[in-house]
Enzyme design. Structure first.
Site, PDB file in Angstrom:
ATOM      1  N   ALA A 141       0.696  -0.982  -0.396  1.00 23.96           N
ATOM      2  CA  ALA A 141      -0.015  -0.176   0.295  1.00 23.96           C
ATOM      3  C   ALA A 141       1.194   1.339   0.090  1.00 23.96           C
ATOM      4  O   ALA A 141       2.215   1.256   0.479  1.00 23.96           O
ATOM      5  CB  ALA A 141      -0.832   0.195   1.502  1.00 23.96           C
ATOM      6  N   SER A 142       0.386   2.415  -0.372  1.00 26.05           N
ATOM      7  CA  SER A 142       1.238   3.608  -0.167  1.00 26.05           C
ATOM      8  C   SER A 142       1.194   4.280   0.678  1.00 26.05           C
ATOM      9  O   SER A 142       2.279   4.993   0.859  1.00 26.05           O
ATOM     10  CB  SER A 142       0.810   4.646  -1.836  1.00 26.05           C
ATOM     11  OG  SER A 142       0.412   4.269  -3.004  1.00 26.05           O
ATOM     12  N   THR A 143       1.228   4.584   1.594  1.00 24.52           N
ATOM     13  CA  THR A 143       1.512   5.136   2.828  1.00 24.52           C
ATOM     14  C   THR A 143       0.623   3.814   4.250  1.00 24.52           C
ATOM     15  O   THR A 143       0.244   3.242   4.035  1.00 24.52           O
ATOM     16  CB  THR A 143      -0.127   6.728   2.834  1.00 24.52           C
ATOM     17  OG1 THR A 143      -1.304   5.900   3.310  1.00 24.52           O
ATOM     18  CG2 THR A 143       0.159   7.549   1.617  1.00 24.52           C
TER      19      THR A 143
END
Length: 204
Positions: free
Chosen positions: A11-13
């Site tokens: 996931a990006s963050t």
């Protein structure tokens, strides 16, 4: 011969749940009667090539091992040059990429004759390139819309200004914790050594 299957979740963050798709991968593995030998989970941008857990997976994998992902965009939102680097690295290790959203890749789990395997490898490679390009376009389109939103917010006096790049700070910290030198981190991230030093001191 197919050996081990490694699952990669991204996931990006930190605010996003990198393990969101874990149940889907487990269900897929059950349907295909395969066992997932290891999980590699991280919160990193798919547009960044320096992802410690992905690199660790690739280093550990042996020829014919499977890299299992939910969607191709979990593996890459990279630009063309960086995708070529990652793709070449995966191919050089003889790793088979299987994605739930790429049905042609599912056949790579099964052992077949040499001709069928080579044909499926070639087809899967083309489809991976196409989906990686689509994932990159989606990323750049989203960034463009964000930029347009910032311009509008500035015009309306609602923009708070640039915030600290916490994702980059976390990436630098992880690379340093992995034993990399300032020079190595600079080469991987492109961040100035003075910034690397400041970030590392900031986070102890």
């Amino acid at each position: 011969m197919t050996n081990r299957v490694y699952a990669y979740l991204r996931a990006s963050t930190k605010e996003q749940d990198a393990e969101r798709a874990k149940d889907e991968l487990l269900s897929f593995a059950s349907d295909k009667r395969i066992t997932i030998a290891g999980w590699f989970i991280e919160n990193e941008s798919g547009a960044c090539l320096t992802r410690p857990e992905l690199i660790r997976l690739i280093d550990l994998a042996q020829p014919n091992d499977v890299l299992l992902v939910e969607q191709v965009d979990r593996l890459s939102r990279l630009n063309g040059e960086d995708w070529d680097k990652l793709s070449c690295l995966i191919k050089s290790k003889g790793i088979r990429v299987v994605a739930l959203d790429l049905p042609t890749s599912h056949m790579l789990i099964q052992n077949g004759d040499e001709f069928t395997t080579r044909m499926m490898d070639a087809l899967n490679g083309m489809m991976l390139d196409m989906l990686a390009a689509i994932a990159r376009k989606d990323y750049t389109d989203r960034r463009r819309r964000q930029s347009q939103g910032i311009v509008k917010a500035k015009a309306e006096g609602k923009f708070r200004g640039r915030q600290a790049d916490t994702d980059m700070h976390e990436r630098i910290r992880k690379l340093r914790d992995a034993g990399m030198s300032y020079s190595d981190i600079h080469q991987l991230t492109g961040v100035a050594r003075t910034t690397i030093s400041r970030v590392i001191k900031l986070h102890g």
